[in-house]
Motif scaffolding. Sequence first.
Motif, PDB file in Angstrom:
ATOM      1  N   LEU A   1      11.814   6.157   8.894  1.00 33.89           N
ATOM      2  CA  LEU A   1      10.874   5.249   8.550  1.00 33.89           C
ATOM      3  C   LEU A   1       9.887   5.254   7.502  1.00 33.89           C
ATOM      4  CD1 LEU A   1      10.078   2.332   9.459  1.00 33.89           C
ATOM      5  CD2 LEU A   1       8.353   3.536  11.341  1.00 33.89           C
ATOM      6  N   TYR A   2       9.314   6.794   7.478  1.00 30.14           N
ATOM      7  CA  TYR A   2       8.663   7.166   6.300  1.00 30.14           C
ATOM      8  C   TYR A   2       9.157   6.775   4.954  1.00 30.14           C
ATOM      9  CZ  TYR A   2       5.989  10.230   3.062  1.00 30.14           C
ATOM     10  OH  TYR A   2       5.415  10.628   2.009  1.00 30.14           O
TER      11      TYR A   2
ATOM     12  N   ARG B   1       7.825   3.564   2.311  1.00 24.08           N
ATOM     13  CA  ARG B   1       7.590   3.822   1.047  1.00 24.08           C
ATOM     14  C   ARG B   1       7.962   2.830  -0.082  1.00 24.08           C
ATOM     15  NH1 ARG B   1       7.279  10.033  -0.461  1.00 24.08           N
ATOM     16  NH2 ARG B   1       5.529   9.162  -1.877  1.00 24.08           N
ATOM     17  N   GLY B   2       9.248   2.359   0.301  1.00 29.81           N
ATOM     18  CA  GLY B   2      10.052   1.377  -0.662  1.00 29.81           C
ATOM     19  C   GLY B   2       9.826  -0.015  -0.684  1.00 29.81           C
ATOM     20  N   ARG B   3       9.110  -0.444   0.279  1.00 27.96           N
ATOM     21  CA  ARG B   3       8.870  -1.830   0.777  1.00 27.96           C
ATOM     22  C   ARG B   3       7.342  -2.335   0.876  1.00 27.96           C
ATOM     23  NH1 ARG B   3      13.708  -0.211   2.760  1.00 27.96           N
ATOM     24  NH2 ARG B   3      15.520  -1.598   2.437  1.00 27.96           N
ATOM     25  N   ARG B   4       7.343  -3.684   0.729  1.00 24.48           N
ATOM     26  CA  ARG B   4       5.761  -3.936   1.042  1.00 24.48           C
ATOM     27  C   ARG B   4       5.579  -4.093   2.331  1.00 24.48           C
ATOM     28  NH1 ARG B   4       3.880  -9.427  -1.662  1.00 24.48           N
ATOM     29  NH2 ARG B   4       5.299 -10.492  -0.013  1.00 24.48           N
ATOM     30  N   SER B   5       6.680  -4.723   2.906  1.00 26.88           N
ATOM     31  CA  SER B   5       6.740  -5.145   4.522  1.00 26.88           C
ATOM     32  C   SER B   5       7.184  -4.456   5.571  1.00 26.88           C
ATOM     33  CB  SER B   5       7.411  -6.564   4.792  1.00 26.88           C
ATOM     34  OG  SER B   5       7.840  -6.727   6.033  1.00 26.88           O
ATOM     35  N   LEU B   6       6.390  -3.782   6.266  1.00 28.74           N
ATOM     36  CA  LEU B   6       6.815  -2.821   7.323  1.00 28.74           C
ATOM     37  C   LEU B   6       7.825  -3.231   8.195  1.00 28.74           C
ATOM     38  CD1 LEU B   6       6.351   0.213   8.613  1.00 28.74           C
ATOM     39  CD2 LEU B   6       4.494  -0.828   9.886  1.00 28.74           C
ATOM     40  N   ILE B   7       7.952  -4.373   8.512  1.00 26.52           N
ATOM     41  CA  ILE B   7       8.776  -5.282   9.634  1.00 26.52           C
ATOM     42  C   ILE B   7      10.245  -5.035   8.590  1.00 26.52           C
ATOM     43  CG2 ILE B   7       9.640  -7.258  10.253  1.00 26.52           C
ATOM     44  CD1 ILE B   7       6.582  -7.790  11.098  1.00 26.52           C
TER      45      ILE B   7
ATOM     46  N   ALA C   1      15.733  -3.094   7.868  1.00 25.11           N
ATOM     47  CA  ALA C   1      17.004  -2.481   6.990  1.00 25.11           C
ATOM     48  C   ALA C   1      17.334  -1.246   7.986  1.00 25.11           C
ATOM     49  CB  ALA C   1      16.190  -1.985   5.700  1.00 25.11           C
ATOM     50  N   MET C   2      16.323  -0.418   8.380  1.00 24.04           N
ATOM     51  CA  MET C   2      16.823   0.697   9.269  1.00 24.04           C
ATOM     52  C   MET C   2      17.674   0.290  10.369  1.00 24.04           C
ATOM     53  SD  MET C   2      13.461   3.225   9.377  1.00 24.04           S
ATOM     54  CE  MET C   2      14.463   4.304  10.709  1.00 24.04           C
ATOM     55  N   GLN C   3      17.386  -0.893  10.933  1.00 20.97           N
ATOM     56  CA  GLN C   3      17.913  -1.328  12.032  1.00 20.97           C
ATOM     57  C   GLN C   3      19.412  -1.781  11.761  1.00 20.97           C
ATOM     58  OE1 GLN C   3      16.156  -1.276  15.217  1.00 20.97           O
ATOM     59  NE2 GLN C   3      18.357  -1.415  15.974  1.00 20.97           N
ATOM     60  N   ARG C   4      19.589  -2.448  10.687  1.00 21.52           N
ATOM     61  CA  ARG C   4      21.126  -2.719  10.184  1.00 21.52           C
ATOM     62  C   ARG C   4      21.942  -1.497  10.002  1.00 21.52           C
ATOM     63  NH1 ARG C   4      18.058  -6.859   7.007  1.00 21.52           N
ATOM     64  NH2 ARG C   4      17.787  -5.195   5.327  1.00 21.52           N
ATOM     65  N   ARG C   5      21.246  -0.353   9.500  1.00 22.11           N
ATOM     66  CA  ARG C   5      22.131   0.674   9.373  1.00 22.11           C
ATOM     67  C   ARG C   5      22.479   1.491  10.838  1.00 22.11           C
ATOM     68  NH1 ARG C   5      18.461   1.562   5.219  1.00 22.11           N
ATOM     69  NH2 ARG C   5      17.053   3.037   6.435  1.00 22.11           N
ATOM     70  N   THR C   6      21.394   1.410  11.601  1.00 21.59           N
ATOM     71  CA  THR C   6      21.586   1.820  12.899  1.00 21.59           C
ATOM     72  C   THR C   6      22.455   1.080  13.886  1.00 21.59           C
ATOM     73  OG1 THR C   6      19.164   2.547  13.028  1.00 21.59           O
ATOM     74  CG2 THR C   6      20.421   2.222  15.381  1.00 21.59           C
TER      75      THR C   6
ATOM     76  N   THR D   1       0.810  -1.222   0.076  1.00 27.74           N
ATOM     77  CA  THR D   1       0.119  -0.050  -0.012  1.00 27.74           C
ATOM     78  C   THR D   1       0.716   1.306   0.114  1.00 27.74           C
ATOM     79  OG1 THR D   1      -0.067   0.002   2.453  1.00 27.74           O
ATOM     80  CG2 THR D   1      -2.016  -1.191   1.235  1.00 27.74           C
ATOM     81  N   GLU D   2       0.343   2.213  -0.952  1.00 22.25           N
ATOM     82  CA  GLU D   2       1.410   3.433  -0.824  1.00 22.25           C
ATOM     83  C   GLU D   2       0.876   4.489   0.444  1.00 22.25           C
ATOM     84  OE1 GLU D   2       3.764   4.334  -2.742  1.00 22.25           O
ATOM     85  OE2 GLU D   2       3.542   2.392  -3.935  1.00 22.25           O
ATOM     86  N   ILE D   3       1.845   4.558   0.929  1.00 20.90           N
ATOM     87  CA  ILE D   3       1.627   5.827   1.991  1.00 20.90           C
ATOM     88  C   ILE D   3       1.044   7.088   1.716  1.00 20.90           C
ATOM     89  CG2 ILE D   3       2.900   7.039   4.096  1.00 20.90           C
ATOM     90  CD1 ILE D   3       4.792   4.777   4.097  1.00 20.90           C
ATOM     91  N   GLY D   4       1.600   7.555   0.537  1.00 23.86           N
ATOM     92  CA  GLY D   4       0.979   8.991   0.105  1.00 23.86           C
ATOM     93  C   GLY D   4       1.882   9.786   0.543  1.00 23.86           C
ATOM     94  N   GLU D   5       1.392  11.292   0.398  1.00 24.63           N
ATOM     95  CA  GLU D   5       2.433  12.127   1.173  1.00 24.63           C
ATOM     96  C   GLU D   5       2.310  12.209   2.650  1.00 24.63           C
ATOM     97  OE1 GLU D   5       4.004  14.541  -0.588  1.00 24.63           O
ATOM     98  OE2 GLU D   5       3.496  13.393  -2.337  1.00 24.63           O
ATOM     99  N   ASP D   6       1.544  12.038   3.090  1.00 26.70           N
ATOM    100  CA  ASP D   6       1.742  11.744   4.737  1.00 26.70           C
ATOM    101  C   ASP D   6       0.389  10.853   5.307  1.00 26.70           C
ATOM    102  OD1 ASP D   6       2.752  12.366   7.179  1.00 26.70           O
ATOM    103  OD2 ASP D   6       2.120  14.293   7.041  1.00 26.70           O
ATOM    104  N   VAL D   7       0.680  10.313   6.430  1.00 23.18           N
ATOM    105  CA  VAL D   7      -0.351   9.691   7.102  1.00 23.18           C
ATOM    106  C   VAL D   7       0.190   9.475   8.689  1.00 23.18           C
ATOM    107  CG1 VAL D   7       1.048   7.263   6.873  1.00 23.18           C
ATOM    108  CG2 VAL D   7      -1.231   7.209   7.029  1.00 23.18           C
TER     109      VAL D   7
END
Length: 485
Positions: free
Chosen positions: A187-188, A192-198, A203-208, A138-144
């Motif tokens: 996270l926003y 936006r670039g993935r189907r799975s939020l998890i 991916a963010m956690q690996r960078r962190t 699902t696309e997040i759009g401009e904001d949510v």
Amino acid sequence: MNAHTGHVLVVGGGISGLAAAFHLVTGGARVTVLEASDRLGGKLYADEIAGVPVDLGAEAMLARRPEAVRLARDVGIGDQLEPPATARAALWTRGRLRPMPRGHIMGVPGDLGPLSASGVLSPAGLARLPLDHVLPRTEIGEDVAIGEYVAARLGREVVDRLVEPLLGGVYAGNAYQISLRAAVPQLYQAARGRRSLIEAVRAMQRRTDAAAQDTPVFMGVRGGVGRLPLAVADACREACADIRTGTEVRELRRTSSGWQVVTRGTGGQTVLEADAVVLAVPAPAAARLLGAESPVAAAELGTVEYASVALVTMAFRRRDLLNMPDGSGFLVPPVDRQTIKASTFSSRKWGWLDEAGGDTFVLRTSVGRYGEETDLAWDDTDLVRLSREDLAEAAGITAAPVAARVTRWDGGLPQYPVGHLDRVARIREQVAKLPGMSVCGAVYEGVGIPACVASARRAADEVLRTLAGRSAGTLRPGIQDGAGE
């Protein structure tokens, strides 16, 4: 003298105003800081309890954003920066303290193993999580709203028992109203670039985790983060800045070649003139001051809402707390309907405070949240009593404190609802039409200390560019005093 030297008035003596003043004076401007209250620092406030130095406002700053750490080093207290001694927190939820699950970003889980073991979610809540991997993209759009989006992917329990208490610690806000794009922009973008939020969180956690090898997540300051604005003020004074407390700005007017402000202080009314102004005050004050010169910006600022909170700081004898839980403290999900929303075991979290306290142990609780501020109507004695009752139930702390202080931050935290960044863009667009005027503070680019420092530097740079573009002959000569007018 620098080519763009001119006189700048900075309205507001919190960390944003002082950081702007520091950048201005190092950029060659002559600066006057005007603070309405009798002290500097705003929501960064170091004082003492039972003879022990403590923070009575914000106690930590995000270290992975460089702005605040760099400022501390620039003003000579870099050697006083110190990471937490422990950051292992818990959640008081579903009847007891439970370990905060590892592997999350602002409460959004990326590692389901620790989450399952923690007992934070019910079996039904855990059963909902695998659906995140098979739901259509699902696309997040401009904001949510962050709560709305996470609940749709992972279920309301994740929001109510994980995201809400984490966001509450930063914004004292409601996750179902707070903008994902404004509050957690990384996270926003990842979502936006993935189907799975998890998967986005992983991916963010690996960078962190990679960044954690070099930089702690948070930093404090020995003696309290409240020492930072005072050190910035001292550095500004050394550069000949004029810093005035107890000086309220009542009016703001454009002149043919700059700005004029009318102040009121202990000496009566004074008129000050300058080439430029930086407004580093909360949205209601900025709206009032800009009402005549930029009614559109003032109207937008007038729509910003704030949350009020109270901090209850208590000092105990260590020998009375021998059986208290491990860790740095705990957060409380609003869904559990307790009075306090968090407790920090400050003497355990900060090594410098542990050393300074000797036989005294300091902890604090927080009360209040946007839209749920009824408890703030209690007087200070009752807030201490209610905090002690919750501490007894959650952590078995039944001892009486030897001292207690309640610090109220009325209208302390601006809210970032869906569309907030668009509102900020509209405000900046209107303010940009006023030559020599700039704005900064927690309402614009984030409520954390590094974000405030970044917005201050941006405002100062805008003013310095304006001054640089003027010829020396157009600069105002300085200050005109009109005491008693």
